[in-house]
Design a protein around this motif. Structure first.
Motif, PDB file in Angstrom:
ATOM      1  N   THR A 112      -9.773  14.707   1.237  1.00  0.00           N
ATOM      2  CA  THR A 112      -9.266  15.155  -0.062  1.00  0.00           C
ATOM      3  C   THR A 112     -10.426  15.358  -1.031  1.00  0.00           C
ATOM      4  O   THR A 112     -10.282  15.139  -2.232  1.00  0.00           O
ATOM      5  CB  THR A 112      -8.265  14.131  -0.640  1.00  0.00           C
ATOM      6  OG1 THR A 112      -8.928  12.857  -0.765  1.00  0.00           O
ATOM      7  CG2 THR A 112      -7.038  13.993   0.236  1.00  0.00           C
ATOM      8  N   GLY A 115     -14.045  20.038  -1.449  1.00  0.00           N
ATOM      9  CA  GLY A 115     -13.861  21.317  -0.763  1.00  0.00           C
ATOM     10  C   GLY A 115     -15.169  22.086  -0.653  1.00  0.00           C
ATOM     11  O   GLY A 115     -16.203  21.694  -1.188  1.00  0.00           O
ATOM     12  N   ARG A 162      -9.511  20.943  -3.304  1.00  0.00           N
ATOM     13  CA  ARG A 162      -8.327  20.488  -2.552  1.00  0.00           C
ATOM     14  C   ARG A 162      -8.660  19.856  -1.209  1.00  0.00           C
ATOM     15  O   ARG A 162      -7.779  19.382  -0.516  1.00  0.00           O
ATOM     16  CB  ARG A 162      -7.375  21.666  -2.358  1.00  0.00           C
ATOM     17  CG  ARG A 162      -6.821  22.152  -3.696  1.00  0.00           C
ATOM     18  CD  ARG A 162      -5.895  23.305  -3.572  1.00  0.00           C
ATOM     19  NE  ARG A 162      -4.797  23.016  -2.658  1.00  0.00           N
ATOM     20  CZ  ARG A 162      -4.095  23.956  -2.041  1.00  0.00           C
ATOM     21  NH1 ARG A 162      -4.378  25.225  -2.239  1.00  0.00           N
ATOM     22  NH2 ARG A 162      -3.115  23.627  -1.252  1.00  0.00           N
TER      23      ARG A 162
END
Length: 178
Positions: A112, A115, A162
């Motif tokens: 998580t 990115g 994300r």
């Protein structure tokens, strides 16, 4: 102190390069991938927890055996996990999921974290490409090479802000069944 730090950093870079440039002497054995992954996750879990990262294991218990050099494959997974940890400097969650598919086994490692920008996704497995200040650009290149030497594939999907998912697919060992 600075000289010692730089010497150690250069030594890591040299060792990574030699590992990448050298020929791997693979010692393949049929392995239960769940056991191999449990071993790797046991090794990193305390360090991840200290960094505020929760490790979630979603490991299937009836996978076909895969033909692996356990030590090399472990190194490949550790390289991916290190990148995941670095992508979550403020903590987060890492999910490791396995499944059986047509003739093989899939491992998904999802973080998580921050990115990967779209323009870098295609480059992350390129030798010497790194966006990190102290990165050598060898970790993911080595991971890819090891997976491919096991006749597998590794792919990545990411969205900035994300998180990232690395997907490794390995063929089932000859004659293996789920």
């Amino acid at each position: 102190e600075i000289l010692l730090h730089e010497t150690r950093r250069l030594e890591r870079i040299l060792n990574d390069f030699l590992r990448f440039a050298g020929r791997y002497q693979m010692e393949l054995e049929d392995q239960d991938l769940t056991v191999v992954l449990d071993d790797v996750l046991d090794f990193v879990e305390d360090d991840f927890r200290t960094s505020g990262i929760r490790v979630r294991r979603k490991l299937a218990r009836s996978l076909p055996l895969v033909s692996l050099d356990r030590s090399l494959f472990r190194q490949s997974v550790l390289n991916v996990l290190l990148n995941a940890k670095q992508a979550m400097p403020d903590g987060g969650e890492l999910t490791v999921r396995t499944s059986a598919g047509a003739g093989g086994v899939t491992v998904e490692l999802t973080d998580t974290g921050i990115g990967i920008p779209e323009e870098n996704v295609e480059r992350i497995f390129t030798v010497f490409f790194s966006t990190k200040k102290d990165g050598t650009g060898l970790g993911l290149a080595i991971a890819k090479r090891i997976v491919e030497e096991h006749d597998g594939t590794i792919a990545v999907k990411s969205a900035p802000g994300r998180g990232t998912t690395f997907t490794i697919v390995l063929p089932a060992a000859k004659g293996a069944t789920a």
